[in-house]
Design an enzyme around this catalytic site. Sequence first.
Site, PDB file in Angstrom:
ATOM      1  N   GLU A 253       0.836  -1.212   0.000  1.00 33.76           N
ATOM      2  CA  GLU A 253       0.000   0.000   0.000  1.00 33.76           C
ATOM      3  C   GLU A 253       0.867   1.257   0.000  1.00 33.76           C
ATOM      4  O   GLU A 253       1.735   1.410   0.860  1.00 33.76           O
ATOM      5  CB  GLU A 253      -0.894  -0.020   1.251  1.00 33.76           C
TER       6      GLU A 253
ATOM      7  N   LYS B 267      -6.728  -0.891  11.856  1.00 29.78           N
ATOM      8  CA  LYS B 267      -6.150  -1.236  10.550  1.00 29.78           C
ATOM      9  C   LYS B 267      -4.938  -0.331  10.292  1.00 29.78           C
ATOM     10  O   LYS B 267      -3.900  -0.778   9.815  1.00 29.78           O
ATOM     11  CB  LYS B 267      -7.224  -1.057   9.467  1.00 29.78           C
TER      12      LYS B 267
ATOM     13  N   ASP C  13       4.634 -14.795  11.184  1.00 31.03           N
ATOM     14  CA  ASP C  13       3.259 -15.245  10.938  1.00 31.03           C
ATOM     15  C   ASP C  13       2.329 -14.086  11.305  1.00 31.03           C
ATOM     16  O   ASP C  13       1.833 -13.975  12.421  1.00 31.03           O
ATOM     17  CB  ASP C  13       2.978 -16.481  11.804  1.00 31.03           C
TER      18      ASP C  13
ATOM     19  N   HIS D 256      -2.199  10.466  -0.374  1.00 26.65           N
ATOM     20  CA  HIS D 256      -2.445   9.225  -1.117  1.00 26.65           C
ATOM     21  C   HIS D 256      -2.441   9.483  -2.609  1.00 26.65           C
ATOM     22  O   HIS D 256      -1.885   8.710  -3.381  1.00 26.65           O
ATOM     23  CB  HIS D 256      -3.817   8.660  -0.733  1.00 26.65           C
TER      24      HIS D 256
HETATM   25  C1  MEV Z   1      -5.473   3.307   5.531  1.00 23.05           C
HETATM   26  O1  MEV Z   1      -4.712   2.196   5.116  1.00 23.05           O
HETATM   27  C2  MEV Z   1      -5.449   3.428   7.030  1.00 23.05           C
HETATM   28  C3  MEV Z   1      -6.363   4.508   7.631  1.00 23.05           C
HETATM   29  O2  MEV Z   1      -7.701   4.319   7.171  1.00 23.05           O
HETATM   30  C4  MEV Z   1      -6.278   4.367   9.130  1.00 23.05           C
HETATM   31  C5  MEV Z   1      -7.249   5.245   9.891  1.00 23.05           C
HETATM   32  O3  MEV Z   1      -8.317   5.612   9.386  1.00 23.05           O
HETATM   33  O4  MEV Z   1      -6.921   5.550  11.068  1.00 23.05           O
HETATM   34  C6  MEV Z   1      -5.946   5.882   7.179  1.00 23.05           C
END
Ligand code: MEV
Length: 435
Positions: free
Chosen positions: A87, A274, A290, A388
Amino acid sequence: MQKRRTARIPGFYRLPLGERLESLVAAGWLTEDEARSISGPAAGGFDMEIANAMSENVIGVHALPLGICLNLLINGKERVAPMVVEEPSVVAAASNAARLTREGGGFTVETTGSVMAAQIQVKGLAEPTAAAQLIQAEAPSLLEAVNALIPNMVNRGGGAREIETRVIPLPSQPEARMLCVHVHVDCRDAMGANTLNTVAEGLAPRVQEIAGGEIGLRILTNYADRRLVRVSCRLPPESLRTKKWPDGGLVRDHIVDASRFAEADTYRAVTHNKGFMNGLDAVLVATGQDWRAAEAAAHAYASRTGAYGPLATWRKDREGFLEGEAELPLAVGTVGGAARAHPGVRLSLRLGRIEDAADLASLAASVGLASNLAALRALATDGIQRGHMALHARTVAIEAGATGDLIHRVSTTLRSEGCFRLERAKEILKKLPED
Ligand code: MEV
């Protein structure tokens, strides 16, 4: 005298690929041979024969970019972290946030040891509580039997530590309770899956002899709640300023609000986590861990109160600093597994100057916290799309066929036009050589 290694290499991201490697060699993180082995035609030095031995039905090798998180200061030590992730933005964001944390002394990390558990399920017991007592009475001899199964681990200073018994009601039939024997084993610098599975299978007959009933599953638990890592950092509000957001105190307050949002709402907590795992997993992938086990354990830990919550939380402290902390189970290993077989993994372990499993957990968790901070700071201010889209423009330019300097020229035009279509990138590229 050897030069002191620094994790600060300003302007690193602007250097051409080859010069980045040279600067890492100059800073003492890589030797020239290592730099060659991760670039060039045989990148990663990953032989098909090794690949074939590691998995099944192997038909090739699937490569991903190896990046590096700079600027880490962990427990007062200069560190860099290898990161493998597909990513865009993740590596840049973590490096940038790590730089900000230096103003408050970097990351402080501690780990709680390397004890993991094997589970032996015993079913069909009329009196599971009585059976548990029988097992407990035999605990010393069971611990001895465990150590006899794993002499190498014992030689390395690890081995059996505790026999725990748990009587578990089955939700569907509350009267039919089962017994689950947990064998706690110190796995030292191994992740421990092989050791624990050997223990679970090897000890099961003895458990049945003592407890009766019928043996069910015999397998480690990936919920490594005795193998925790705790990481924290503190940042002065000024360090959080951006060009458009000159008031660092306001940025700090928005980050705290974002943390509270994740604490209150599962939908937000999942995305918050995430972002944390973006950084942590990338270090785990680079070092051959792992990461599925780490993910499963982290999310179970995030639900330990009964409600799913954020792994990392942020607050304003008494001096007005932004304070962040995270705690999670993290079972990683620096011996055995991919660390032995995969040359790229060995190189990453060396590049990160990873001393042992606890050190690897500390490094990965710090990068996780840095990633979470970067995401919250962006979300609390300009939003994440600007950064991004800049990286996305580069990807589109490459897809259109741009190479070298042309990547920058095509992506800059795409960004200035606010158009990221492949066709447009191809048109721009076609015109450029004539400029
Ligand atoms: C994107 O890979 C991760 C985010 O969505 C994490 C977040 O919202 O805190 C930017």
